[in-house]
Design a protein around this motif. Structure first.
Motif: not given
Length: 121
Positions: A12-31
Motif C-alpha cells: 500500500i505504501l509503494i502504491v501510495s508513493a507511486v501515486a504521489a510521484c505521479a501527482v507531482f510529475a503532472l503538477d510540475v508539468s502544468l503552469r
C-alpha cells in the motif's frame, strides 16, 4: 474492500508513493496557478488502508514536501505569487486535515477490533 484491508502495508505504501510521484510529475508539468497538487489529498487518504498512523503521517509529509517543491519547478505564467501561495497553503491544510481524519479512523478501527476481541473472550 476486505482485500485492501488485508494487503501488506508495504504494498500500500509503494502504491501510495507511486501515486504521489505521479501527482507531482503532472503538477510540475502544468503552469503555476493550476491546483493539481491538491490531488495529493487522495494519496494521503490511501493511508486508511494501512494499520499504522505513522504511515499516514509519512505520506502527509511526503505529499506536503512534493507540493512545496513543485512551486519553483513550475512555469510561472502570469499568476501572482500570492495566489500560488494561497493555493498551495490550502492544499497543505487539506492534506493534514485528511491525515488527521485517517488517523482517527485507524484508531477507532483498532479500538473496535480490541473491544470485539475482549467481548469474545
Amino acid at each position: 474492500m476486505r482485500r485492501l484491508e488485508k494487503a501488506p502495508a508495504g504494498s500500500i505504501l509503494i502504491v501510495s508513493a507511486v501515486a504521489a510521484c505521479a501527482v507531482f510529475a503532472l503538477d510540475v508539468s502544468l503552469r503555476l496557478g493550476v491546483a493539481f497538487g491538491v490531488l495529493h489529498v487522495a494519496v494521503v487518504a490511501m493511508g486508511v488502508f494501512t494499520a499504522r498512523p505513522l504511515h499516514v503521517v509519512a505520506l502527509a509529509f511526503l505529499c506536503t514536501a512534493l507540493g512545496l517543491v513543485a512551486i519553483p519547478l513550475k512555469d510561472p505564467g502570469v499568476v501572482a505569487m500570492r495566489e500560488v501561495l494561497l493555493n498551495r497553503g490550502g492544499a497543505v491544510v487539506a492534506i493534514w486535515i485528511v491525515a488527521l481524519m485517517v488517523v482517527m479512523v485507524q484508531r477507532r478501527r483498532a479500538a473496535a477490533i480490541e473491544a470485539e476481541a475482549e467481548r469474545d473472550r
